[in-house]
Scaffold this active site. Structure first.
Site, PDB file in Angstrom:
ATOM      1  CB  SER A   9      -0.971  -0.052   1.183  1.00 49.87           C
ATOM      2  OG  SER A   9      -1.936   0.958   1.116  1.00 49.87           O
ATOM      3  CG  ASP A  35      -6.925  -2.238  -3.732  1.00 48.73           C
ATOM      4  OD1 ASP A  35      -7.540  -1.327  -3.160  1.00 48.73           O
ATOM      5  OD2 ASP A  35      -5.740  -2.520  -3.497  1.00 48.73           O
ATOM      6  CG  HIS A  43      -5.984  -1.752  -0.049  1.00 49.84           C
ATOM      7  ND1 HIS A  43      -5.136  -1.439  -1.096  1.00 49.84           N
ATOM      8  CD2 HIS A  43      -5.440  -1.181   1.059  1.00 49.84           C
ATOM      9  CE1 HIS A  43      -4.122  -0.706  -0.638  1.00 49.84           C
ATOM     10  NE2 HIS A  43      -4.288  -0.540   0.670  1.00 49.84           N
TER      11      HIS A  43
END
Length: 316
Positions: free
Chosen positions: A123, A225, A257
């Site tokens: 991320s 995501d 995600h």
């Protein structure tokens, strides 16, 4: 909560973790090391930069990854860094680079193989670590001196659910609750977005042959995501390939995600992304690959019904 408590117990009480090793003189310049039980010979190392929207990142978020990779004879170094408002993106990149430098120069003291170091980010951590890697390549391409580590020391870069073109993501983040004014404060103003967008910066002819210095790059992303859409990894991979970088894009249909980094590891059993990660790290090591083939399935830490509930509740 059942999964969190099990992982937290491991983090605080396992003898295989060396917590809060100092790598610099700034706040949060600490890293955690996850060590395999058997250190009879130098082990491959993953330098991991965790996510957290540039605001809530913390080295302990990598505990589950560290535990499970350590079970496969891989050392994991989870690098902490200053979050906003303690620091802005430039500080985060500086911290992560110093952490990587510490690992490259000191990991042999902890049983790691300095010739088998892999860089991974998840991320926001994927974005930060990609910035670090490209910055280092640019410095080396320009022949700058006083370089404490080299991109040539990184065997492979793994980017998990990362955002690599902030210019395309700023409005998306605003709609998701990371408001534009806050995000631009983190990124040091709108004029800095291209500078901290690896997907944009690699197209800049002024960086010379920096892209050719990059290690092999593998990007993982879930197609469901909604925090950082998968087009971010698709576009970055396409740009890298166009410029001749060795790049692989692996998409996971229907994964969110957090699925790849949290739910799937908590679920246990077979995990395609984890297996791919281990296979790349152990490539060429016949003994390690043979042990991987005989490794028992990873334990389930959370009942499936709770994981399904969490998937509906999670804002990510």
């Amino acid at each position: 909560m059942p999964g969190f408590l099990k992982v937290a117990y491991y983090y605080f009480f396992s003898s295989q973790i060396r917590r809060s090793i100092v790598y610099g003189d700034q706040p949060r310049n600490r890293l955690d090391l996850y060590l395999p039980k058997n250190l009879d010979e130098p082990k491959p190392v993953v330098a991991f930069v965790t996510g957290g929207a540039w605001i809530i990142g913390y080295k302990a978020w990598g505990c589950l990854l560290g535990q499970q990779l350590a079970e496969r004879d891989i050392i994991v170094a989870c690098i902490d860094y200053r979050n906003f408002p303690q620091g802005t993106i430039g500080d985060m990149v500086t911290d992560a680079s110093q952490g990587i430098s510490f690992i490259c120069n000191n990991i042999a003291e902890y049983g790691g193989d300095p010739n088998r170091i892999y860089l991974m980010g998840q991320s926001a951590g994927a974005h930060i670590s990609a910035c670090v890697l490209l910055d280092q390549a640019i410095r080396e391409a320009k022949g700058e001196e006083s370089i404490s580590w080299s991109v040539s020391q990184i065997k492979t870069y793994f980017g998990l659910s990362g955002g690599y073109n902030l210019c395309k993501l700023v409005d998306h983040f605003n709609n998701r609750g990371l408001y534009r004014s806050l995000f631009l404060s983190i990124m040091e103003g709108e004029e800095s977005l291209p500078l901290y967008s690896p997907g944009v910066r690699i197209e800049d002819p002024s960086i010379g042959n920096a892209v050719s210095l990059l290690p092999p790059i593998i990007l993982f992303h879930g197609t469901a995501d909604y925090s950082i859409p998968s087009f971010s990894s698709k576009d970055f991979a396409a740009a890298l390939k166009r410029l001749g970088a060795q790049t692989e894009l692996i998409l996971f249909d229907g994964k969110t995600h957090t699925d790849l980094f949290l739910q799937d590891p908590l679920r246990g059993g077979k995990d395609e992304m984890f297996d791919h990660l281990v296979a790349v790290i152990h490539a060429g090591d016949e003994e390690a690959l043979a042990k991987d083939a005989l490794a028992p399935p990873r334990k389930r830490l959370v009942p499936e019904v709770l994981l399904r509930m969490a998937r509906h509740i999670s804002p990510f």
